[in-house]
Design an enzyme around this catalytic site. Structure first.
Site, PDB file in Angstrom:
ATOM      1  CD  GLU A  49      -1.645  -2.374   1.785  1.00  0.00           C
ATOM      2  OE1 GLU A  49      -2.518  -3.260   1.916  1.00  0.00           O
ATOM      3  OE2 GLU A  49      -0.445  -2.530   2.138  1.00  0.00           O
ATOM      4  CG  PHE A 111     -10.130  -8.963  11.493  1.00  0.00           C
ATOM      5  CD1 PHE A 111      -8.906  -9.405  11.988  1.00  0.00           C
ATOM      6  CD2 PHE A 111     -10.359  -9.037  10.133  1.00  0.00           C
ATOM      7  CE1 PHE A 111      -7.939  -9.913  11.138  1.00  0.00           C
ATOM      8  CE2 PHE A 111      -9.394  -9.537   9.265  1.00  0.00           C
ATOM      9  CZ  PHE A 111      -8.177  -9.982   9.785  1.00  0.00           C
ATOM     10  CD  GLN A 112      -7.628  -6.767   7.822  1.00  0.00           C
ATOM     11  OE1 GLN A 112      -8.536  -6.548   7.029  1.00  0.00           O
ATOM     12  NE2 GLN A 112      -6.482  -7.325   7.455  1.00  0.00           N
ATOM     13  CE  LYS A 161     -17.667  -6.389   3.441  1.00  0.00           C
ATOM     14  NZ  LYS A 161     -17.073  -7.664   3.950  1.00  0.00           N
ATOM     15  CG  MET A 468      22.404  12.037   4.439  1.00  0.00           C
ATOM     16  SD  MET A 468      23.610  13.238   3.794  1.00  0.00           S
ATOM     17  CE  MET A 468      22.820  13.689   2.250  1.00  0.00           C
TER      18      MET A 468
END
Length: 553
Positions: A49, A111-112, A161, A468
């Protein structure tokens, strides 16, 4: 006829002329992905993502359009955060769509589930949690308006959803009214006239150009301003390409790793015209010693940036292009020949330089890439030493031809952003300059590039180190080097071949020289592993607590 909110979402995106969406599916956003069957909008399946957000960012920077990405709830949404923050820091227009658990489960730690609107409040211009299905079209219209107007930035839409599955009668609003959001585009006429007086009175003017010039499309006005008043132009990392790199008045980048002549010119100037730049710490260093004898004119569309870091003598709030168009008729042709001669003297006295010892130097790679690339080519860098060398040694003539992560400094930006850039401008060659560490942060997106058949030209500046960070440890930690050696790197050329690319390894200047023309002209995607000097430093460098004209080199 009623349609689902998910289907309505794509109708809205079609109304906004969206061509591409970068995303990754999951459970809560499943209804949205199911609605892809009813749209002509192309979906680009990334491998992570974060890649979706950076790709949408790269697409937006090259095209000037709003980039769109989407992901599911929970980890899908949180994986977008780095890309959202990057777009926010660099003022990139983006609409981010996330799935969310059903409204009945919001707040239950289901969940999630994560509170993505709460998490992203500090890194978005605005965000929405859509609870009323009827409001979806209005929310999308507002999101695109906010993302693309004023100072651009990301806007997030969180879609539960059950809301996505609800059915509505679709009607897309022609316009939106946001009483609390009214960006100022026209500069105050009195301030513009006063700016003209200050400029005409000055004898040593310098123009300091930032990313706002690119965003507003003000490159032609910037060039006219510089030539009218004989003012040299220095720029931020985001301003690269907004002023022709081969122009005699071009000074290059200023600040921490800017050219010494740019830093010295700003220190000596009596009038500093800041155009679409924000005086960040990479540029200003020590505030008390920055442009000490200059009257500072600051032109920016975001009033919050004016006076935030340095004292501004004359603020002009407005769109850069609009303000410059109003300012130019107030100016007369100005001959600052003595000042220009002084600047030319500084350029001769403090040139960029590095040691030629027969090894493959990263600066040499940049010089030769600059020599062989076309003006229309797009260069995308990651973050680190190679980024600064590219900014120092490469020259650009087109405003949207250099892409880099500026404000956030997000390693891993380069590859997915280049994918977005190539999809946004398929007719242009896209050259990637990336460190061996940075490419390993998002190298899974080589799969996305291969799937989309993108002919990217990837140059890995490989010193087997976090260059760096090693440089900072050399100067600030008495050379106590900790956690900067990459004791294992893959064979990047072989890795590229696994993804269907041509792969090469170069270790000498002659090898690079013989390969470059072939690589850049090849119709195939190519990865070149450049084994460069391990201990090379980016110089000049302004040490902490120093003024910008006190750089070491």
């Amino acid at each position: 006829m009623e349609i689902t909110v998910a289907e309505a979402l794509f109708r809205c995106l079609e109304e906004e002329e969206v061509e591409l969406i970068f995303g990754y599916p999951g459970g809560t956003i499943l209804p949205v992905y199911d609605a892809l069957h009813s749209t002509s909008i192309k979906h680009i399946l990334v491998r992570h993502e974060q890649g979706a957000a950076h790709a949408a960012d790269g697409y937006a920077r090259v095209t000037g359009k709003v980039g769109v990405c989407m992901a599911t709830s929970g980890p899908g949404a949180t994986n977008l955060i780095t890309g959202i923050a990057n777009a926010y820091m660099d003022s990139v227009p983006m609409v981010v769509i996330t799935g969310q658990v059903p409204t009945s489960q919001v707040g239950t730690d289901s969940f999630q589930e994560v509170d993505i609107t709460g998490i992203t409040i500090p890194i978005t211009k605005h965000n929405y949690l859509v609870k009323d299905p009827q409001q979806l079209p209005v929310v999308v219209k507002k999101a695109f308006h906010i993302a693309s107007t004023g100072r651009p930035g990301p806007v997030l839409i969180d879609l539960p959803k059950d809301v996505a599955q609800a059915r509505i009668k679709f009607k897309y609003p022609k316009s939106v009214d946001l009483p609390g959001y009214k960006p100022t585009y026209k500069g105050h006429p009195a301030m513009v006239r006063q700016a003209a007086r200050i400029i005409m009175e000055s004898e040593r003017p310098v123009i300091y150009a930032g990313g706002g010039v690119r965003i507003s499309g003000a490159a032609p006005e910037l060039l006219e301003l510089s030539e009218t008043i004989s003012a040299p132009v220095t720029h931020t990392l985001m301003g690269l390409g907004c002023f022709p790199g081969d122009h005699p008045l071009f000074l290059g980048m200023l600040g921490l790793h800017g050219t010494r002549y740019a830093n010295q010119a700003v220190t000596e100037c009596d009038c500093l015209i800041a155009v679409g730049a924000r005086f960040d710490d990479r540029v200003v260093a020590r505030i008390s010693g920055f442009a000490p004898g200059a009257r500072i004119i600051h032109i920016d569309i975001d009033p919050a940036e004016i006076g935030k870091n340095v004292r501004t003598h004359l603020p002009i709030v407005g769109d850069v292009k609009t303000v410059l168009r109003a300012l130019l008729p107030c100016l007369q042709k100005k001959d600052n020949s003595r000042w220009v001669e002084r600047v030319m003297q500084l350029k001769e006295e403090y040139p960029l330089r590095y040691e030629h010892d027969g090894s493959l130097k990263p600066q040499f790679v940049m010089e030769k890439l600059n020599e062989y690339k076309k003006d229309t080519d797009i260069v995308v860098t990651d973050v680190g030493q190679h980024q600064m060398w590219a900014a120092q040694y490469m020259r650009f003539k087109e405003p949207r031809s250099f892409l880099s992560s500026g404000g956030l400094g997000a390693m891993g930006f380069c590859l997915p952003a280049a994918i977005g850039a190539k999809l946004g401008a398929p007719e242009r060659t896209v050259i990637l300059i990336v460190g061996d560490a940075g490419i390993q942060m998002t190298m899974q997106e080589l799969g996305t590039a291969a799937e989309q058949k993108l002919t990217l030209k990837i140059f890995v500046i490989n010193n087997s180190r976090l260059g760096m960070v090693r440089q900072l440890q050399e100067f600030y930690c008495n050379k106590r080097y900790i956690a900067v050696d990459l004791q294992f790197n893959p064979d990047f050329a072989a890795l590229g071949r696994l993804y269907g690319m041509e792969g090469y390894t170069v270790e000498t200047p002659d090898q690079l020289m013989s390969l470059l023309p072939e690589v850049l002209e090849s119709p195939a995607p190519v990865i070149v592993d450049c084994k460069v000097s391990r201990d090379e430093n980016v110089l000049p460098m302004v040490l902490s607590g120093s003024n910008i004209n006190e750089a070491i080199s």
